[in-house]
Structures are given as structure tokens and as C-alpha cells.
Write an enzyme that holds these catalytic residues in place. Structure first.
Site, PDB file in Angstrom:
ATOM      1  CB  CYS A 199      -1.948   4.572   4.437  1.00 24.40           C
ATOM      2  SG  CYS A 199      -3.489   4.103   3.679  1.00 24.40           S
ATOM      3  CB  SER A 200      -0.662   0.603   6.562  1.00 26.98           C
ATOM      4  OG  SER A 200      -1.806   1.252   7.392  1.00 26.98           O
ATOM      5  CB  CYS A 201      -5.009  -0.159   2.117  1.00 28.86           C
ATOM      6  SG  CYS A 201      -5.613   1.478   2.365  1.00 28.86           S
ATOM      7  CB  CYS A 236      -0.886   0.036   1.259  1.00 23.74           C
ATOM      8  SG  CYS A 236      -2.030   1.580   1.404  1.00 23.74           S
TER       9      CYS A 236
END
Length: 217
Positions: free
Chosen positions: A122-124, A119
Site C-alpha cells: 500500500c503506502s506504509c 511499500c
């Protein structure tokens, strides 16, 4: 850790006069959580039972959910076809609630294609099937380098692929998450789904490694 003996990294001694089962004072985040929980209940926004149910649901999300799906797909070609074509429907049939989750795509590794997930924004992450993302997944170095030099990143995880294998990088978004279906290791013919699931690691489901090979002997 070995032989069931627990080691501490800190160097203080344990010549304390308190009993071993004395409760430790609550930490700041625990006090904050308690305050928010009490406020939600007091305002009538959620009941204590609803909050506990959400906590139980989050605790049940681990990479083993994904590992079991992969093991079933390896053992059952019809299930695998459905998992690839309509993953949310299949996973929900397994009792994993995806109603409020983003779309999920399962990408299959083959002898000629290797998939890896990142991702960049961000941190999906597909938390419903893989649980909490590892710390390195959220770091800028992984997010930035994976799209630029995926083979170098994979090599740092010990995954060295032949030049003939195409590496596909999938960038997760708020609306679409991915999970890798790794290749079934050779020598696992006739294995139970439980044993097969034991070969599927979190990192293999992200695509930075392959599934474990059966132990020799």
C-alpha cells in the site's frame, strides 16, 4: 512563479465584484471534517484541545525532521551509531513521538550499498519523521517496478549508480518502516548541522536520490 507574482493555471478573469478577502465557501471535505469533529466532542470521545493537539502534531511532521537527524548523524559518529542501533529511542529523545508508531529501521548508504524504500502492499511510510508521502510513492507503478527493476526506477529520478554498487530494496510493512541515511556529500567538512540538513531532501531519505552536492562556488 517568479518575482513573487502568482500565476494561475485556469483561464478565467479576475473581474469579480467580491473583495479579495471574502471567505470561500467550505468544500465538501471541510464540512465532513467539521461534522466529525463536532460529533467526537459531543459524544465526549475527544476534547477540542485534544483534537487540536493532534492536528498540530501532524502539521509538525515534515521531511526536515529526517534531514536534521541525518545532519546530526553526519556530524556526530556516536549519534550515528545510536541512531542506527536504536532509532526509535534516539528519535523520541528528539521530541518526536513514536510511541504508537511501527518499528523504524534506519538503513545507511555506503560507497558499496544504496538503499531504497518502497511499500509494495500500500503506502506504509515513516510519517513521523518524513511527513506525508509523495503521490508517486503511493502509485502502483513505483510500488511494483521498484522491486523488479530498481536501477531503472532510480535512473528516472536521475540517480544512476555504478554497477559495483549493490541496490537494496526495503519493503515497508504495517509493522516496520524504513528511512535511508544517505552518504554525506564530499566538500562539506566543517559545515554546521543546519547547513548539512539543507542538503538532505525527502527523496534522499526515501533513497530514490542521493543528498545534494554543495553548490559550486
Amino acid at each position: 512563479m517568479s518575482g513573487g507574482h502568482h500565476h494561475h493555471d485556469h483561464d478565467h478573469d479576475h473581474d469579480h465584484d467580491h473583495a479579495p478577502d471574502d471567505p470561500a465557501p467550505p468544500r465538501e471535505y471541510e464540512l465532513l471534517e467539521q461534522a466529525i469533529r463536532e460529533l467526537l466532542i459531543e459524544k465526549g470521545l475527544l476534547t477540542a484541545e485534544q483534537i487540536q493537539r493532534q492536528i498540530d502534531d501532524m502539521d509538525s511532521r515534515t521531511p526536515m525532521n529526517g534531514a536534521k537527524l541525518v545532519a546530526k548523524a553526519w556530524a556526530d559518529p556516536a549519534f550515528k551509531a545510536r541512531l542506527l542501533s536504536e532509532p526509535k529511542a534516539v528519535i523520541q529523545e528528539w521530541g518526536i513521538d513514536l510511541e504508537k508508531s511501527p518499528e523504524l529501521m534506519i538503513v545507511e548508504n555506503t560507497p558499496s550499498v544504496h538503499n531504497v524504500i518502497v511499500c509494495t502492499l500500500c503506502s506504509c511510510y515513516p510519517r513521523a519523521v518524513l511527513g506525508v508521502p509523495p503521490a508517486w510513492y503511493k502509485k502502483k507503478a513505483y510500488r511494483a517496478r521498484t522491486v523488479v527493476e530498481p536501477r531503472a526506477v532510480l535512473a528516472e529520478f536521475g540517480t544512476v549508480l555504478p554497477d559495483a554498487v549493490e541496490v537494496r530494496v526495503h519493503d515497508s510493512t504495517a509493522d516496520l518502516r524504513y528511512m535511508v541515511l544517505p552518504m554525506r556529500p564530499a566538500g562539506t567538512e566543517g559545515w554546521s548541522e543546519t547547513d548539512l540538513a539543507g542538503l538532505v531532501t525527502r527523496d534522499a531519505l526515501i533513497g530514490v536520490t542521493t543528498a545534494r552536492a554543495p553548490a559550486a562556488g
